[in-house]
Design a protein around this motif. Structure first.
Motif, PDB file in Angstrom:
ATOM      1  N   VAL A 134       0.558  -1.166  -0.236  1.00 54.47           N
ATOM      2  CA  VAL A 134       0.170  -0.176   0.237  1.00 54.47           C
ATOM      3  C   VAL A 134       0.327   1.553   0.096  1.00 54.47           C
ATOM      4  O   VAL A 134       0.760   2.649  -0.285  1.00 54.47           O
ATOM      5  CB  VAL A 134      -1.076  -0.084   1.153  1.00 54.47           C
ATOM      6  CG1 VAL A 134      -2.278  -1.590   1.402  1.00 54.47           C
ATOM      7  CG2 VAL A 134      -0.058  -0.050   2.366  1.00 54.47           C
ATOM      8  N   TYR A 135       2.161   1.054   0.581  1.00 56.45           N
ATOM      9  CA  TYR A 135       3.187   2.163   0.387  1.00 56.45           C
ATOM     10  C   TYR A 135       3.492   3.042  -0.922  1.00 56.45           C
ATOM     11  O   TYR A 135       3.721   2.709  -1.457  1.00 56.45           O
ATOM     12  CB  TYR A 135       4.362   1.581   1.398  1.00 56.45           C
ATOM     13  CG  TYR A 135       4.987   2.898   1.130  1.00 56.45           C
ATOM     14  CD1 TYR A 135       5.031   3.722   2.059  1.00 56.45           C
ATOM     15  CD2 TYR A 135       6.173   2.823   0.742  1.00 56.45           C
ATOM     16  CE1 TYR A 135       6.156   5.247   2.260  1.00 56.45           C
ATOM     17  CE2 TYR A 135       7.083   3.569   1.060  1.00 56.45           C
ATOM     18  CZ  TYR A 135       7.168   4.659   2.153  1.00 56.45           C
ATOM     19  OH  TYR A 135       7.734   5.470   1.602  1.00 56.45           O
ATOM     20  N   THR A 136       3.724   4.127  -0.919  1.00 52.62           N
ATOM     21  CA  THR A 136       3.926   4.676  -2.429  1.00 52.62           C
ATOM     22  C   THR A 136       5.404   5.578  -2.011  1.00 52.62           C
ATOM     23  O   THR A 136       5.928   5.331  -2.906  1.00 52.62           O
ATOM     24  CB  THR A 136       2.272   5.836  -2.842  1.00 52.62           C
ATOM     25  OG1 THR A 136       1.160   4.960  -2.596  1.00 52.62           O
ATOM     26  CG2 THR A 136       2.598   5.936  -4.225  1.00 52.62           C
ATOM     27  N   GLY A 137       5.791   6.241  -1.568  1.00 50.44           N
ATOM     28  CA  GLY A 137       6.473   6.667  -1.013  1.00 50.44           C
ATOM     29  C   GLY A 137       6.188   8.414  -0.099  1.00 50.44           C
ATOM     30  O   GLY A 137       5.053   8.037   0.868  1.00 50.44           O
ATOM     31  N   LEU A 138       7.681   8.909   0.094  1.00 55.44           N
ATOM     32  CA  LEU A 138       6.964  10.129   1.386  1.00 55.44           C
ATOM     33  C   LEU A 138       8.359  10.811   1.453  1.00 55.44           C
ATOM     34  O   LEU A 138       9.714  10.579   0.475  1.00 55.44           O
ATOM     35  CB  LEU A 138       8.140   8.850   2.941  1.00 55.44           C
ATOM     36  CG  LEU A 138       8.199   9.642   3.685  1.00 55.44           C
ATOM     37  CD1 LEU A 138       7.677   8.466   5.211  1.00 55.44           C
ATOM     38  CD2 LEU A 138       9.599   9.836   4.139  1.00 55.44           C
ATOM     39  N   SER A 139       8.064  12.047   1.754  1.00 57.89           N
ATOM     40  CA  SER A 139       9.074  13.473   1.367  1.00 57.89           C
ATOM     41  C   SER A 139       9.071  13.796   2.974  1.00 57.89           C
ATOM     42  O   SER A 139       7.886  13.884   4.002  1.00 57.89           O
ATOM     43  CB  SER A 139       8.743  14.591   0.565  1.00 57.89           C
ATOM     44  OG  SER A 139       7.156  14.803   1.140  1.00 57.89           O
ATOM     45  N   VAL A 140      10.021  14.224   3.706  1.00 58.37           N
ATOM     46  CA  VAL A 140      10.741  15.285   5.053  1.00 58.37           C
ATOM     47  C   VAL A 140      10.264  16.714   4.686  1.00 58.37           C
ATOM     48  O   VAL A 140      11.057  16.875   3.701  1.00 58.37           O
ATOM     49  CB  VAL A 140      11.834  14.764   4.941  1.00 58.37           C
ATOM     50  CG1 VAL A 140      11.842  15.079   6.377  1.00 58.37           C
ATOM     51  CG2 VAL A 140      11.433  13.285   5.328  1.00 58.37           C
ATOM     52  N   ASP A 141       9.548  17.303   5.701  1.00 55.37           N
ATOM     53  CA  ASP A 141       9.269  18.870   6.157  1.00 55.37           C
ATOM     54  C   ASP A 141      10.155  18.967   6.679  1.00 55.37           C
ATOM     55  O   ASP A 141       9.577  18.878   8.151  1.00 55.37           O
ATOM     56  CB  ASP A 141       7.851  19.091   5.801  1.00 55.37           C
ATOM     57  CG  ASP A 141       8.042  20.929   6.009  1.00 55.37           C
ATOM     58  OD1 ASP A 141       9.400  20.969   6.635  1.00 55.37           O
ATOM     59  OD2 ASP A 141       6.848  20.796   6.455  1.00 55.37           O
ATOM     60  N   GLU A 142      11.730  19.132   6.989  1.00 57.18           N
ATOM     61  CA  GLU A 142      12.462  19.488   8.683  1.00 57.18           C
ATOM     62  C   GLU A 142      12.607  20.520   8.644  1.00 57.18           C
ATOM     63  O   GLU A 142      12.172  20.355  10.702  1.00 57.18           O
ATOM     64  CB  GLU A 142      13.808  19.351   8.288  1.00 57.18           C
ATOM     65  CG  GLU A 142      13.859  17.779   7.729  1.00 57.18           C
ATOM     66  CD  GLU A 142      15.959  17.859   7.350  1.00 57.18           C
ATOM     67  OE1 GLU A 142      16.840  17.807   6.406  1.00 57.18           O
ATOM     68  OE2 GLU A 142      17.133  17.627   8.144  1.00 57.18           O
ATOM     69  N   ASP A 143      11.799  20.997   8.571  1.00 55.14           N
ATOM     70  CA  ASP A 143      11.292  23.018   8.910  1.00 55.14           C
ATOM     71  C   ASP A 143      10.073  22.803   9.377  1.00 55.14           C
ATOM     72  O   ASP A 143      10.093  23.126  10.667  1.00 55.14           O
ATOM     73  CB  ASP A 143      11.600  24.112   7.972  1.00 55.14           C
ATOM     74  CG  ASP A 143      13.041  24.239   7.065  1.00 55.14           C
ATOM     75  OD1 ASP A 143      13.683  23.574   7.617  1.00 55.14           O
ATOM     76  OD2 ASP A 143      13.012  24.941   6.459  1.00 55.14           O
ATOM     77  N   GLY A 144       9.510  22.147   9.165  1.00 55.26           N
ATOM     78  CA  GLY A 144       7.670  21.711   9.796  1.00 55.26           C
ATOM     79  C   GLY A 144       7.799  20.286  10.876  1.00 55.26           C
ATOM     80  O   GLY A 144       6.981  20.425  11.126  1.00 55.26           O
ATOM     81  N   SER A 145       9.086  19.963  10.583  1.00 56.81           N
ATOM     82  CA  SER A 145       9.206  18.942  11.036  1.00 56.81           C
ATOM     83  C   SER A 145       7.840  17.614  11.325  1.00 56.81           C
ATOM     84  O   SER A 145       7.015  17.265  12.202  1.00 56.81           O
ATOM     85  CB  SER A 145       9.253  19.249  12.999  1.00 56.81           C
ATOM     86  OG  SER A 145       8.614  18.077  14.103  1.00 56.81           O
TER      87      SER A 145
END
Length: 196
Positions: free
Chosen positions: A76-87
């Motif tokens: 079911v997993y497609t992908g992920l992105s990280v927003d470090e500034d917004g935690s």
């Protein structure tokens, strides 16, 4: 700063020839404007997850999500992105109550997880990307294929010299379902540079 993690991180560069959520201690909401976004805000203690290399709460959660995917939820997993500034982390997945619950239960204090709906998993995107690269000789004389790679949001990005020419050719070649998951865009020709 936003970083893409997973399939979207490393697009295959072609140079020349190859040149929901459940659990305790979190708040959940669904964004009314999209209908396909679930937001989990954790308030579990940070030390409820194992310490990771950089030790930030966000990276602990990201590594935990990666482990969940590897052990049980790849379908079911497609992908992920990280927003470090917004935690925060944006996670794209085929809707799954079990996955959403497991992911949201991992949210620790100060970390926000935004779960987005897609209709394709990472494995299928990688497969489509590989097929396009394998067919590289097929496109010779029609357009220059310069970059191919899965994007965590649920599509394969195909970078070419002439998107208007390439898009109908590519979409016809892979059938209706896969065509919906191809995004064709202009990409400059990569050049080798001397670095000192």
């Amino acid at each position: 700063m936003r970083n893409r993690v997973g399939a979207g991180v490393a697009a295959v560069l072609v140079l020349g020839a190859v040149a929901a959520c459940g659990g305790e201690g979190l708040r959940v909401s669904t964004a009314p404007e999209t209908g396909d976004l679930t937001v989990c805000v954790g308030d579990r203690p940070v030390d409820s997850l194992p310490d990771r290399d950089d030790g930030t709460p966000l990276m602990r959660v990201v590594v935990h999500v990666d482990e969940l995917v590897e052990k049980r939820y790849a379908a079911v997993y497609t992908g992920l992105s990280v927003d470090e500034d917004g935690s925060a982390a944006d996670i794209w997945r085929i809707p799954s109550e079990a996955f959403d619950t497991a992911v949201c239960e991992a949210a620790v204090k100060g970390v926000t997880l935004r779960l987005h709906d897609t209709d394709v998993n990472e494995g299928r995107l990688i497969n489509l990307s590989d097929r396009i690269v394998d067919d590289m000789k097929r496109w010779e004389g029609s357009f220059d294929l310069r970059e191919v790679g899965p994007d965590e949001r649920g599509f394969v990005v195909v970078g070419v010299d002439d998107p208007d020419k390439a898009e109908p050719i590519l979409k016809k070649a892979y059938g209706e379902w896969d065509a919906r998951h191809i995004r064709v865009e202009y990409v400059d020709q990569a050049e080798l540079t001397d670095t000192v």
